[in-house]
Design an enzyme around this catalytic site. Structure first.
Site, PDB file in Angstrom:
ATOM      1  N   HIS A  46       5.595   7.524  63.440  1.00 10.07           N
ATOM      2  CA  HIS A  46       5.747   8.235  64.663  1.00 10.07           C
ATOM      3  C   HIS A  46       5.895   7.743  65.638  1.00 10.07           C
ATOM      4  CE1 HIS A  46       3.914  12.119  62.369  1.00 10.07           C
ATOM      5  NE2 HIS A  46       3.115  11.169  62.193  1.00 10.07           N
ATOM      6  N   GLU A 147      -5.025  11.925  54.229  1.00 12.85           N
ATOM      7  CA  GLU A 147      -5.012  12.723  55.448  1.00 12.85           C
ATOM      8  C   GLU A 147      -4.480  14.245  55.246  1.00 12.85           C
ATOM      9  OE1 GLU A 147      -2.337  10.847  58.593  1.00 12.85           O
ATOM     10  OE2 GLU A 147      -0.821  10.362  56.764  1.00 12.85           O
ATOM     11  N   ASP A 173      -3.965  14.531  60.931  1.00 17.55           N
ATOM     12  CA  ASP A 173      -3.244  15.485  59.916  1.00 17.55           C
ATOM     13  C   ASP A 173      -4.428  15.670  59.030  1.00 17.55           C
ATOM     14  OD1 ASP A 173      -0.518  15.179  60.413  1.00 17.55           O
ATOM     15  OD2 ASP A 173      -0.564  12.884  59.850  1.00 17.55           O
TER      16      ASP A 173
HETATM   17  C1  3PY Z   1      -3.297  10.740  61.876  1.00 16.45           C
HETATM   18  O1  3PY Z   1      -4.222  11.080  62.546  1.00 16.45           O
HETATM   19  O2  3PY Z   1      -3.017  11.778  61.506  1.00 16.45           O
HETATM   20  C2  3PY Z   1      -2.916   9.668  61.822  1.00 16.45           C
HETATM   21  O3  3PY Z   1      -1.988   9.271  61.068  1.00 16.45           O
HETATM   22  C3  3PY Z   1      -3.193   8.532  62.635  1.00 16.45           C
HETATM   23  O4  3PY Z   1      -2.502   7.511  62.936  1.00 16.45           O
HETATM   24 MG    MG Z   2      -0.928  10.915  60.084  1.00 16.07          MG
END
Ligand code: 3PY
Ligand code: MG
Length: 260
Positions: A46, A147, A173
């Site tokens: 990102h 995540e 995420d």
């Molecule tokens: C998230 O919070 O999803 C991340 O990937 C942090 O970098």
């Molecule tokens: Mg992430």
């Protein structure tokens, strides 16, 4: 080969703190590297970074002893080999959801007979050293980002894969995946419970637990909870916070913006 001292520290349960580079600027990468973080992640997932500017970003970090890591945009082999060939000392792999995915990344990151990585790494040899071929599996870190809901459910199997050194929890995420909004100042209790479960799986499997945070207070809390690979904010968040603070202070001392 140059020692990956962050890998050594987390292996022995010692805490490390790093940050993330989203700006795409080698100068900002150099500034961040001189700030004193143990490791920095060049974010290809990102951000404004790409394979085209990755070499300059890694060279900028290499002006210090900060360990250069790369977050891949996807788990595809092409990104794994290009990042490593340019001298990345660790891969941060987004959205790992199964042991199969984790094993595939480890395989792509290692040379035969233990993996399938192909040869061709001029900067790996320069930054790492002439024994890169024989030692790279020992020095390079592979960190699985857990995540998503599936990542939580399969955390134990993922962390059990030989060659996965740590997990790194993406709180945003993870929140979205569990049905909660991102950017929470404090994680929803369900998300927090999932984060603690992931940490537990990592520690039970003898691996390091990592998580991204956005304030020094939160980073310290995570270190106290037993996380040893703690991300603290990003380059552009630091810039944004400092600029807003300066502008607000100036307006307070001078005139308010609404008077113009
Ligand atoms: C998230 O919070 O999803 C991340 O990937 C942090 O970098
Ligand atoms: Mg992430």
């Amino acid at each position: 080969m140059r020692t990956n001292w962050v890998k050594q520290l987390i292996k022995s349960g010692q805490p490390t703190v790093g940050s993330m580079l989203n700006s795409g600027s080698p100068l900002i990468a150099e500034i961040m590297a001189h700030a004193g973080f143990d490791w920095l992640i060049v974010d290809l997932e990102h951000s404004e970074n790409s394979l085209a500017n990755l070499q300059g970003m890694l060279q900028a970090i290499s002006t210090t002893s900060t360990v250069p890591l790369v977050r891949l945009p996807t788990q595809e082999v092409v990104f794994i080999k290009r990042a490593l060939d340019l001298g990345a000392y660790g891969l941060i792999v987004p959205q790992v959801e199964s042991a199969l995915e984790a094993a595939a990344v480890v395989k792509a990151a290692r040379y035969p007979p233990h993996g399938s990585r192909s040869w061709g790494t001029p900067r790996g040899l320069l930054y790492g050293g002439p024994d890169y071929f024989t030692r790279s599996a020992d020095e390079i870190m592979v960190v699985a980002m857990l995540e998503t809901r599936a990542g939580v459910e399969n955390a134990r199997q993922i962390m059990g894969i030989n060659g996965i050194d740590a997990c790194f929890i993406g709180p945003n995420d993870l929140s979205i995946s569990l049905g909660h909004p991102p950017e929470a100042a404090e994680l929803n209790p369900e998300v927090e419970e999932a984060a603690q479960a992931i940490k537990h799986s990592a520690l039970v499997e003898g691996k390091a637990a990592g998580i991204q945070t956005y304030t020094s207070i939160a980073a310290n809390q995570r270190l106290q909870q037993g996380f040893t690979f703690v991300g603290l904010s990003t380059d552009i968040r630091y810039l944004s916070t400092a600029a807003r603070t300066a502008a607000a202070e100036f307006q307070f001392l001078g005139r308010s913006r609404s008077e113009t």
